[in-house]
Design a protein around this motif. Structure first.
Motif, PDB file in Angstrom:
ATOM      1  N   ARG A   1       0.864  -1.173   0.000  1.00  0.00           N
ATOM      2  CA  ARG A   1       0.000   0.000   0.000  1.00  0.00           C
ATOM      3  C   ARG A   1       0.902   1.225   0.000  1.00  0.00           C
ATOM      4  O   ARG A   1       1.437   1.617   1.042  1.00  0.00           O
ATOM      5  CB  ARG A   1      -0.909   0.002   1.229  1.00  0.00           C
ATOM      6  CG  ARG A   1      -1.895  -1.158   1.262  1.00  0.00           C
ATOM      7  CD  ARG A   1      -2.768  -1.062   2.488  1.00  0.00           C
ATOM      8  NE  ARG A   1      -3.721  -2.145   2.559  1.00  0.00           N
ATOM      9  CZ  ARG A   1      -4.606  -2.298   3.559  1.00  0.00           C
ATOM     10  NH1 ARG A   1      -4.641  -1.420   4.551  1.00  0.00           N
ATOM     11  NH2 ARG A   1      -5.435  -3.318   3.561  1.00  0.00           N
ATOM     12  N   LEU A   2       1.077   1.826  -1.154  1.00  0.00           N
ATOM     13  CA  LEU A   2       2.016   2.923  -1.341  1.00  0.00           C
ATOM     14  C   LEU A   2       1.271   4.258  -1.401  1.00  0.00           C
ATOM     15  O   LEU A   2       0.150   4.334  -1.926  1.00  0.00           O
ATOM     16  CB  LEU A   2       2.821   2.711  -2.624  1.00  0.00           C
ATOM     17  CG  LEU A   2       3.692   1.447  -2.635  1.00  0.00           C
ATOM     18  CD1 LEU A   2       4.090   1.087  -4.056  1.00  0.00           C
ATOM     19  CD2 LEU A   2       4.925   1.646  -1.780  1.00  0.00           C
ATOM     20  N   SER A   3       1.927   5.301  -0.884  1.00  0.00           N
ATOM     21  CA  SER A   3       1.359   6.659  -0.899  1.00  0.00           C
ATOM     22  C   SER A   3       1.995   7.437  -2.045  1.00  0.00           C
ATOM     23  O   SER A   3       3.231   7.524  -2.134  1.00  0.00           O
ATOM     24  CB  SER A   3       1.633   7.357   0.432  1.00  0.00           C
ATOM     25  OG  SER A   3       1.078   6.617   1.498  1.00  0.00           O
ATOM     26  N   ASP A   4       1.189   7.993  -2.934  1.00  0.00           N
ATOM     27  CA  ASP A   4       1.695   8.722  -4.100  1.00  0.00           C
ATOM     28  C   ASP A   4       2.355  10.038  -3.689  1.00  0.00           C
ATOM     29  O   ASP A   4       1.940  10.695  -2.718  1.00  0.00           O
ATOM     30  CB  ASP A   4       0.556   9.006  -5.077  1.00  0.00           C
ATOM     31  CG  ASP A   4       0.011   7.732  -5.699  1.00  0.00           C
ATOM     32  OD1 ASP A   4       0.801   6.811  -5.945  1.00  0.00           O
ATOM     33  OD2 ASP A   4      -1.218   7.655  -5.909  1.00  0.00           O
ATOM     34  N   ASN A   5       3.361  10.400  -4.458  1.00  0.00           N
ATOM     35  CA  ASN A   5       4.059  11.669  -4.259  1.00  0.00           C
ATOM     36  C   ASN A   5       3.363  12.742  -5.096  1.00  0.00           C
ATOM     37  O   ASN A   5       3.325  12.656  -6.326  1.00  0.00           O
ATOM     38  CB  ASN A   5       5.520  11.523  -4.685  1.00  0.00           C
ATOM     39  CG  ASN A   5       6.334  12.761  -4.382  1.00  0.00           C
ATOM     40  OD1 ASN A   5       5.839  13.717  -3.780  1.00  0.00           O
ATOM     41  ND2 ASN A   5       7.582  12.757  -4.800  1.00  0.00           N
ATOM     42  N   PRO A   6       2.794  13.778  -4.488  1.00  0.00           N
ATOM     43  CA  PRO A   6       2.086  14.805  -5.282  1.00  0.00           C
ATOM     44  C   PRO A   6       3.018  15.605  -6.186  1.00  0.00           C
ATOM     45  O   PRO A   6       2.563  16.192  -7.182  1.00  0.00           O
ATOM     46  CB  PRO A   6       1.442  15.693  -4.211  1.00  0.00           C
ATOM     47  CG  PRO A   6       2.203  15.441  -2.963  1.00  0.00           C
ATOM     48  CD  PRO A   6       2.689  14.040  -3.043  1.00  0.00           C
ATOM     49  N   ALA A   7       4.321  15.645  -5.887  1.00  0.00           N
ATOM     50  CA  ALA A   7       5.262  16.411  -6.708  1.00  0.00           C
ATOM     51  C   ALA A   7       5.731  15.646  -7.937  1.00  0.00           C
ATOM     52  O   ALA A   7       6.391  16.230  -8.803  1.00  0.00           O
ATOM     53  CB  ALA A   7       6.481  16.811  -5.865  1.00  0.00           C
ATOM     54  N   TRP A   8       5.406  14.367  -8.016  1.00  0.00           N
ATOM     55  CA  TRP A   8       5.858  13.571  -9.164  1.00  0.00           C
ATOM     56  C   TRP A   8       4.851  13.701 -10.297  1.00  0.00           C
ATOM     57  O   TRP A   8       3.662  13.399 -10.137  1.00  0.00           O
ATOM     58  CB  TRP A   8       5.997  12.104  -8.743  1.00  0.00           C
ATOM     59  CG  TRP A   8       6.553  11.212  -9.819  1.00  0.00           C
ATOM     60  CD1 TRP A   8       7.836  11.166 -10.246  1.00  0.00           C
ATOM     61  CD2 TRP A   8       5.836  10.239 -10.579  1.00  0.00           C
ATOM     62  NE1 TRP A   8       7.972  10.223 -11.237  1.00  0.00           N
ATOM     63  CE2 TRP A   8       6.757   9.639 -11.468  1.00  0.00           C
ATOM     64  CE3 TRP A   8       4.506   9.825 -10.608  1.00  0.00           C
ATOM     65  CZ2 TRP A   8       6.390   8.647 -12.359  1.00  0.00           C
ATOM     66  CZ3 TRP A   8       4.142   8.844 -11.506  1.00  0.00           C
ATOM     67  CH2 TRP A   8       5.078   8.255 -12.373  1.00  0.00           C
TER      68      TRP A   8
END
Length: 306
Positions: A92-99
């Protein structure tokens, strides 16, 4: 031939020294570990799974590896410890908003920054690019940075609230020492699972054998229920013989002939109008009451035997 025309060779051209050891670029190694599947060498795409040694895979690649039963598997050493889909955990991974990904590079006029990670730690906010140590929990699959687990000490997952132990924490893409410790834990865990399965088998066999014994050896209630039936056979025959008499008496009193009750011995076969050959088949016939000397021999002899 050669060295003519005033050319002066240098020493490194004439003397071959020891080859220099090629060093692996650390940045390239980090990009390969955190952005590409260990098994198929393709870019990581969801669903992403991790093994018990902390390596990252595409779930599709692991399923294809398990289904491929050929002797020569591509890159089989990287996943030789994976015996079934239960040996991996979906992350369960959390997305990086800056990517931004490939959204701004549709025309090919923009450089992809591979150092910027796709995922981050949901607690501290560190990017999962290999610069910081990350780990996941086997019980739920949530991914955190090691700093978050050390700073916020808890026995419950920070995201989903699932309880975990120290044995459930697995470091992602750790060092050789980390991989060795994780390998020992994996072997101990699998041994415990095998011992638990062996312990359950005898209990299951006992539970299966118990109902069979009860069927073969009836309890006291069954024995008591059977004995009266055997002892009261005479009383049943008496009731069956008396039933037609009572029915006939009732029929005569009412003026109608009543039907005989039941098909039990209403009359003897000796009194019936059947042929003697048919009557001789039953034990009530007079031929069955003969002595052994008077009874005929079952074996017949033809004239050809004499």
């Amino acid at each position: 031939m050669g060295c003519d025309g005033g050319t002066i060779p240098k020493r490194h051209e004439l003397v071959k020294g020891p080859k220099k050891v090629e060093k692996v670029d650390k940045d390239a190694e980090l990009v390969a570990q955190w952005n590409y599947c260990t098994l198929s060498q393709e870019i990581l795409r969801r669903p992403i799974v991790a093994c018990e040694l902390g390596r990252l895979y595409n779930k599709d690649a692991v399923i294809e590896f398990l289904l491929d039963k050929s002797s020569e598997k591509a890159l089989g050493k990287a996943a030789s410890h994976i015996k079934s889909i239960k040996n991996v955990t979906e992350l369960r991974l959390s997305d990086n908003p800056a990517w931004e990904g490939d959204r701004g590079n549709t025309k090919g006029d923009k450089h992809d920054d591979l150092q910027r990670a796709r995922f981050i730690c949901p607690v501290v906010g560190l990017e999962m690019n290999g610069r910081h140590r990350f780990c996941f929990l086997r019980c739920c699959g949530c991914v955190f940075s090691e700093r978050a687990l050390k700073e916020i000490k808890a026995e419950v997952c920070h995201t989903c609230g699932a309880a975990f132990q120290d044995d459930d924490v697995i470091v992602l893409n750790g060092t050789k020492e980390d991989v060795e410790t994780l390998k020992k834990r994996m072997e101990e865990r699998r041994l415990r699972a095998k011992v638990g399965k062996k312990g359950k088998k005898p209990k299951a066999a006992e539970s299966v054998s118990k109902p069979g014994v009860s069927e073969e050896s009836p309890g006291p209630s069954k024995i008591k229920a059977v004995k009266p039936e055997e002892n009261n056979l005479d009383s049943r025959e008496k009731k069956a013989n008396s039933a037609p008499k009572s029915a006939a008496a009732n029929g005569s009193s009412s003026g109608k002939i009543g039907k005989p009750l039941g098909g039990a011995a209403k009359r003897s076969i000796a009194d019936s109008e059947e042929s003697e050959a048919y009557k001789s088949l039953f034990t009530t016939h007079s031929s069955a009451k003969r002595s052994k000397e008077e009874s005929a021999h079952w074996v017949t002899h033809t004239s050809y035997c004499f």
